[in-house]
Scaffold this motif. Sequence first.
Motif, PDB file in Angstrom:
ATOM      1  N   GLN A 188     -11.802   5.204  31.347  1.00 23.80           N
ATOM      2  CA  GLN A 188     -10.729   6.180  31.426  1.00 23.80           C
ATOM      3  C   GLN A 188     -10.829   7.147  30.256  1.00 23.80           C
ATOM      4  O   GLN A 188     -11.223   6.757  29.158  1.00 23.80           O
ATOM      5  N   ALA A 189     -10.455   8.376  30.485  1.00 19.14           N
ATOM      6  CA  ALA A 189     -10.477   9.378  29.413  1.00 19.14           C
ATOM      7  C   ALA A 189      -9.447   9.008  28.364  1.00 19.14           C
ATOM      8  O   ALA A 189      -8.343   8.572  28.688  1.00 19.14           O
ATOM      9  N   THR A 191      -6.534   9.561  25.891  1.00 19.98           N
ATOM     10  CA  THR A 191      -5.440  10.547  25.887  1.00 19.98           C
ATOM     11  C   THR A 191      -4.759  10.583  24.549  1.00 19.98           C
ATOM     12  O   THR A 191      -4.853   9.717  23.755  1.00 19.98           O
TER      13      THR A 191
END
Length: 191
Positions: A188-189, A191
Amino acid sequence: MTGIADTQAGTQTWQLDASHSSVEFAVKHMMMTTVRGRFKSVRATLTGSEEHPEGCCVEAELDVASIDTGSPDRDAHLKGADFFDGDRFPKITFRSTRIDGSQPRAEGDRFKLVGDLTIRDTKMEVVFDCEFEGRGTDPWGGERVGFSAHTDIDRRDWGLRWNQAIETGGVLVANRVRIDLEVQFVMQANT
């Protein structure tokens, strides 16, 4: 399922790609044939840092209602009070507590994933024998990792005790259950 906060620099979060993963089980029927089933609704998160693999964590949640053995009558029995009691306990959960062995770096590396498996509100420690299946980039630029894992449990430890004696000796449903996982996670990126 609860989220996991990034507690160390370099911690990455990976989400299970359920469409490219499977959670299956196998159990002997009448002590002579193996019946297989799977859970079709599974969610899981893997968090960890390559620099600090001891902090790796896996959290997974399976929906009892998604059990599929290829027989609707058997599925209904498994979801009912004799087995999983899905109305009262709709989720099966797993949360890792540690990894034993060296950090998997190359395809084929093996390790043990230890954690708490909760079925019917009973939490017991289980050990999965795992193999790192590889890491790569998909055609859309996503970073992926894959693992296979298996363990054997005694279903009675979680209160799944229903059975029937059979005329030729033995029981209708074996107590030992094999669990097999083929899982793929996508990074997942941050954040």
